[in-house]
Design a protein around this motif. Structure first.
Motif, PDB file in Angstrom:
ATOM      1  N   TYR A   1      -3.070   0.242 -44.896  1.00  0.00           N
ATOM      2  CA  TYR A   1      -1.922  -0.671 -44.902  1.00  0.00           C
ATOM      3  C   TYR A   1      -0.781   0.209 -44.187  1.00  0.00           C
ATOM      4  O   TYR A   1      -0.992   1.314 -43.515  1.00  0.00           O
ATOM      5  CB  TYR A   1      -1.223  -0.728 -46.434  1.00  0.00           C
ATOM      6  CG  TYR A   1      -2.265  -1.357 -47.265  1.00  0.00           C
ATOM      7  CD1 TYR A   1      -3.102  -0.491 -48.116  1.00  0.00           C
ATOM      8  CD2 TYR A   1      -2.564  -2.622 -47.426  1.00  0.00           C
ATOM      9  CE1 TYR A   1      -3.951  -0.895 -48.960  1.00  0.00           C
ATOM     10  CE2 TYR A   1      -3.163  -3.256 -48.314  1.00  0.00           C
ATOM     11  CZ  TYR A   1      -4.177  -2.345 -49.137  1.00  0.00           C
ATOM     12  OH  TYR A   1      -4.962  -2.694 -49.742  1.00  0.00           O
TER      13      TYR A   1
ATOM     14  N   ASP B   1       4.763   1.276 -46.154  1.00  0.00           N
ATOM     15  CA  ASP B   1       4.619   1.057 -47.629  1.00  0.00           C
ATOM     16  C   ASP B   1       4.133   2.092 -48.772  1.00  0.00           C
ATOM     17  O   ASP B   1       4.032   2.077 -49.785  1.00  0.00           O
ATOM     18  CB  ASP B   1       3.291  -0.030 -47.596  1.00  0.00           C
ATOM     19  CG  ASP B   1       3.519  -1.426 -46.980  1.00  0.00           C
ATOM     20  OD1 ASP B   1       4.835  -1.701 -46.961  1.00  0.00           O
ATOM     21  OD2 ASP B   1       2.692  -1.860 -46.474  1.00  0.00           O
TER      22      ASP B   1
ATOM     23  N   ASN C   1       3.416   5.047 -53.872  1.00  0.00           N
ATOM     24  CA  ASN C   1       3.765   3.657 -53.375  1.00  0.00           C
ATOM     25  C   ASN C   1       5.185   3.409 -53.227  1.00  0.00           C
ATOM     26  O   ASN C   1       5.980   3.745 -53.766  1.00  0.00           O
ATOM     27  CB  ASN C   1       3.346   2.383 -54.366  1.00  0.00           C
ATOM     28  CG  ASN C   1       1.933   2.437 -54.799  1.00  0.00           C
ATOM     29  OD1 ASN C   1       1.109   2.664 -53.926  1.00  0.00           O
ATOM     30  ND2 ASN C   1       1.661   2.210 -56.026  1.00  0.00           N
TER      31      ASN C   1
ATOM     32  N   THR D   1       6.529   0.491 -52.389  1.00  0.00           N
ATOM     33  CA  THR D   1       6.993  -0.888 -52.881  1.00  0.00           C
ATOM     34  C   THR D   1       6.185  -1.250 -53.884  1.00  0.00           C
ATOM     35  O   THR D   1       5.185  -0.530 -54.191  1.00  0.00           O
ATOM     36  CB  THR D   1       6.935  -1.811 -51.550  1.00  0.00           C
ATOM     37  OG1 THR D   1       5.574  -1.940 -51.404  1.00  0.00           O
ATOM     38  CG2 THR D   1       7.661  -1.449 -50.339  1.00  0.00           C
ATOM     39  N   THR D   2       6.558  -2.351 -54.380  1.00  0.00           N
ATOM     40  CA  THR D   2       5.855  -2.803 -55.745  1.00  0.00           C
ATOM     41  C   THR D   2       4.505  -3.983 -55.285  1.00  0.00           C
ATOM     42  O   THR D   2       3.757  -4.444 -56.089  1.00  0.00           O
ATOM     43  CB  THR D   2       6.599  -3.513 -56.991  1.00  0.00           C
ATOM     44  OG1 THR D   2       7.411  -4.684 -56.026  1.00  0.00           O
ATOM     45  CG2 THR D   2       7.702  -2.552 -57.416  1.00  0.00           C
ATOM     46  N   GLU D   3       4.607  -4.091 -53.985  1.00  0.00           N
ATOM     47  CA  GLU D   3       3.849  -5.306 -53.393  1.00  0.00           C
ATOM     48  C   GLU D   3       2.517  -4.963 -53.073  1.00  0.00           C
ATOM     49  O   GLU D   3       1.414  -5.696 -53.130  1.00  0.00           O
ATOM     50  CB  GLU D   3       4.428  -6.139 -52.408  1.00  0.00           C
ATOM     51  CG  GLU D   3       5.688  -7.009 -52.512  1.00  0.00           C
ATOM     52  CD  GLU D   3       6.833  -6.081 -52.690  1.00  0.00           C
ATOM     53  OE1 GLU D   3       6.931  -5.080 -52.324  1.00  0.00           O
ATOM     54  OE2 GLU D   3       7.985  -6.765 -53.382  1.00  0.00           O
ATOM     55  N   VAL D   4       2.311  -3.523 -52.770  1.00  0.00           N
ATOM     56  CA  VAL D   4       1.091  -3.257 -52.139  1.00  0.00           C
ATOM     57  C   VAL D   4       0.639  -1.810 -53.074  1.00  0.00           C
ATOM     58  O   VAL D   4       1.361  -1.271 -53.659  1.00  0.00           O
ATOM     59  CB  VAL D   4       1.018  -2.830 -50.748  1.00  0.00           C
ATOM     60  CG1 VAL D   4       1.495  -3.996 -49.896  1.00  0.00           C
ATOM     61  CG2 VAL D   4       2.078  -1.715 -50.443  1.00  0.00           C
ATOM     62  N   HIS D   5      -0.681  -1.724 -52.881  1.00  0.00           N
ATOM     63  CA  HIS D   5      -1.223  -0.389 -53.210  1.00  0.00           C
ATOM     64  C   HIS D   5      -2.554  -0.104 -52.578  1.00  0.00           C
ATOM     65  O   HIS D   5      -3.090  -0.955 -51.937  1.00  0.00           O
ATOM     66  CB  HIS D   5      -1.684  -0.646 -54.794  1.00  0.00           C
ATOM     67  CG  HIS D   5      -2.699  -1.574 -55.063  1.00  0.00           C
ATOM     68  ND1 HIS D   5      -2.180  -2.686 -55.336  1.00  0.00           N
ATOM     69  CD2 HIS D   5      -4.266  -1.359 -55.193  1.00  0.00           C
ATOM     70  CE1 HIS D   5      -3.530  -3.615 -55.432  1.00  0.00           C
ATOM     71  NE2 HIS D   5      -4.504  -2.616 -55.452  1.00  0.00           N
TER      72      HIS D   5
ATOM     73  N   VAL E   1      -0.393   1.005 -59.161  1.00  0.00           N
ATOM     74  CA  VAL E   1       0.388   0.083 -58.871  1.00  0.00           C
ATOM     75  C   VAL E   1       1.903   0.608 -59.436  1.00  0.00           C
ATOM     76  O   VAL E   1       1.895   1.223 -60.116  1.00  0.00           O
ATOM     77  CB  VAL E   1       0.042  -1.491 -59.380  1.00  0.00           C
ATOM     78  CG1 VAL E   1      -1.169  -1.938 -58.911  1.00  0.00           C
ATOM     79  CG2 VAL E   1       0.125  -1.128 -60.761  1.00  0.00           C
TER      80      VAL E   1
ATOM     81  N   GLU F   1       6.104   0.789 -57.819  1.00  0.00           N
ATOM     82  CA  GLU F   1       6.795   1.699 -56.838  1.00  0.00           C
ATOM     83  C   GLU F   1       7.206   2.990 -57.460  1.00  0.00           C
ATOM     84  O   GLU F   1       7.515   3.080 -58.627  1.00  0.00           O
ATOM     85  CB  GLU F   1       8.206   0.735 -56.511  1.00  0.00           C
ATOM     86  CG  GLU F   1       9.163   1.797 -55.575  1.00  0.00           C
ATOM     87  CD  GLU F   1      10.323   0.890 -55.140  1.00  0.00           C
ATOM     88  OE1 GLU F   1      11.273   1.585 -54.746  1.00  0.00           O
ATOM     89  OE2 GLU F   1      10.596  -0.086 -55.535  1.00  0.00           O
TER      90      GLU F   1
END
Length: 588
Positions: free
Chosen positions: A19, A23, A49, A51-55, A101, A103
């Motif tokens: 990624y 991120d 992380n 952000t909360t959108e990716v891991h 997962v 943030e």
């Protein structure tokens, strides 16, 4: 013999994740524990992380030039699967069992492996090559270099570590990301030793006898030479204004002569002696110090370090030119064609800029011992020699060698603060950019053979030279003192410095001086007048000459000299009386 351990941070460490780096926040701590032929490497990595959108689902660690074995990855909960792909770039791909997962939450894991490429044992040197970070990968990073105390104190470490700590028989050196991205080099010990075998091919093309010279590797502030043999023995050896050692041979008409020099060079991490020589600032066909472009660039650079950095950042090394015997461009053409550079262009540009700035600089041709011609290439076609510059440090009264070529080809290793102990100086070019020519360039015929052989070596058992003294006398007229002629020769293996010269007549010191330098195979002639007095009343019976640890005694033959003068007086009286008698008889 003392062990020497050198450490070089050379390669490229380039972890990649699937990624965008925005991120995640990636931090790491790497420990290199040097002990034995394979080095244990522990990479402790944390991926947080952003952000909360990716891991993260996996992580790939890429190592250029590594020889990895026994790789494993784990967390505090257990082992992780690792996929090892070998090649020029070794890849360690870690697959995560579960996704972390949210943030601010982190995936913490450790990669361990053995790397056989880290340690290289060569003669008295143990070298350690540790990957250098790619700056865009980690947000924070720390490297620990853990070495046994048996290595001894480091002789240099550049840049210096942020901290060091000794415990449990080891010393650990700490480097943060800002330091590591610049490249780090260190050395434990004092010197490295190489053996050399050099051949020179000479030919007198004239129909008359002529004198020819060959350049022998000299002592410098960072190297000391021990000659085991120079065959045939030179008629003499001289020093030129740049400090080169020139062996002199007198060749007959049309004579061809092969000269072979065998010896050992001891290369030091720090100066072992200071050598004064000329400090040239003049330009040449390769060093255009008065060219407006060169002057403009030089005026914008404040120090030798800035000149070094400019050369490294401006020129690009052309590997295709190494084996072609390409034409030397010089500084100005190198600026106009930066992608066509090899070591001579890196050197010429440094010298031109330094001299234009008022900093004395000169070229060195020599041999640079390398086991990786991609990272540390050699360029001079004649027996694979190398070129690098030196600049004069007026504060230390020292010629300081640097290597911008290897600074470029290694991707930023610091060859300015400290040069490694792999560079062997054959000749210095200060007055002339081309003369004297270095060993390996004295070729004859259409198919020249290899004439330069250098290998890791050991110091010879005999490293001390004792001058050889022979004394003769030059005859004098009656009633005059004798003249003693002393020939002082250094039979080798090493040069002699600061030799005290003392002359005693009948155990009373009458003369003292200092012989600053006496090179191997060099001869010096000293003359001394022996006092006489009336009928030899002041004439000593013996003369003793000391040069360093050498001593030679000479009998002046006082009694024969006195008898000679008595006979001369007697004959003079006889002739005078006879003349008077003859004169009186003629008057009668």
């Amino acid at each position: 013999m003392k062990k020497f351990i050198a450490v070089f941070f050379l390669l490229i460490l380039s972890p990649k994740i699937a990624y965008a780096t925005d991120d995640f926040l990636v931090s790491g701590e790497a420990t290199y524990e040097v002990d034995g032929s394979a080095t244990k490497v522990t990479q402790e990595i944390s991926i947080t992380n952003a952000t909360t959108e990716v891991h993260a689902t996996d992580f790939t660690l890429s190592l250029k030039g590594a020889e990895v074995s026994q790789a494993r990855a784990f967390t505090e909960d257990g082992e992780l699967e690792v996929e090892l792909t070998k090649g020029d770039v070794v890849k360690l791909k870690v697959l995560f069992d579960e996704s972390i997962v949210g943030e601010g939450n982190s995936q913490n894991f450790t990669i361990e492996y053995l790397d056989a490429s880290v340690v290289r044992v060569s003669g008295d040197v143990t070298e350690v090559s540790i990957p250098k970070l790619a700056t865009e990968t980690f947000d924070t990073y720390l490297i620990r270099l853990k070495v046994p105390n048996s290595f001894g104190a480091h002789s240099y470490m550049s840049p210096p570590p942020d901290n060091e700590l000794g415990t449990g028989g080891f010393t650990t050196y700490y480097f943060d990301k800002a330091v590591v991205t610049l490249g780090v080099s260190a050395a434990f010990g004092k010197f490295q030793v190489f053996s050399f075998d050099l051949t020179y091919h000479l030919q007198n093309p004239l129909a008359l006898p002529t004198e020819m010279e060959v350049a022998l590797p000299p002592d410098t502030s960072f190297q000391k030479i021990f000659y085991q043999s120079v065959s045939p023995k030179p008629d003499n050896i001289l020093v030129d204004p740049d400090g080169n050692w020139l062996a002199v041979y007198n060749l007959h008409a049309r004579e061809r002569l092969d000269v072979r020099a065998i010896g050992v060079v001891q290369v030091f991490a720090s100066p072992w002696r200071q050598f004064a020589s000329n400090s040239p600032l003049e330009g040449s066909v390769y060093w255009q110090v008065e060219d407006p472009k060169v002057v403009e660039i030089a005026n914008g650079l404040a120090s030798p370090k800035e000149i070094y950095d400019y050369v490294v950042n401006t020129l690009n090394y052309n590997y295709e030119k190494v084996t072609t015997g390409s034409k030397r461009l010089g500084a100005l053409s190198a600026l106009e064609n930066p992608a066509e550079s090899i070591c001579t262009e890196f050197t010429d540009l440094f010298i031109a800029l330094a001299r234009a700035k008022g900093i004395p600089a000169r070229e060195v041709n020599g041999y640079a011992y390398t086991d990786n011609t991609s990272l540390r290439p050699l360029a001079l076609v004649a027996d694979v020699l190398h070129a690098w510059p030196e600049y004069w440090d007026s504060e230390r009264d020292l010629w300081v060698p640097v290597d911008p070529t290897w600074g470029k080809t290694t991707g930023g290793v610091d060859y300015f603060t400290k040069l490694d102990m792999r560079h062997i100086n054959f000749v210095m070019h200060g007055v002339s950019p081309e003369l004297p020519i270095p060993p390996g360039s004295y070729k004859l015929g259409a198919n020249p053979q290899k004439d330069v052989f250098v290998a890791l070596g050991e110091l010879p058992q005999n490293t001390s030279s004792i001058p050889a003294i022979s004394i003769s006398q030059r005859g004098s007229l009656p009633f005059q003192g004798l003249v003693l002629v002393a020939e002082i020769e250094n039979p080798g293996p090493a040069a002699l410095y600061d030799q005290k010269v003392e002359l005693f007549f009948d155990s009373a010191k009458k003369y003292e001086s200092n012989l600053t330098t006496l090179l191997p195979y060099e001869k010096r002639i000293l003359e001394f007048t022996v006092p006489y007095g009336f009928l030899g009343s002041s004439m000593p019976e013996t003369a003793e000459l000391y040069v360093g640890n050498a001593r030679e005694e000479f009998a002046t033959n006082k009694n024969p000299a006195l008898a000679r003068d008595v006979i001369a007086i007697s004959l003079t009286v006889v002739f005078c009386v006879a003349g008077v008698v003859i004169y009186i008889r003629r008057r009668k």
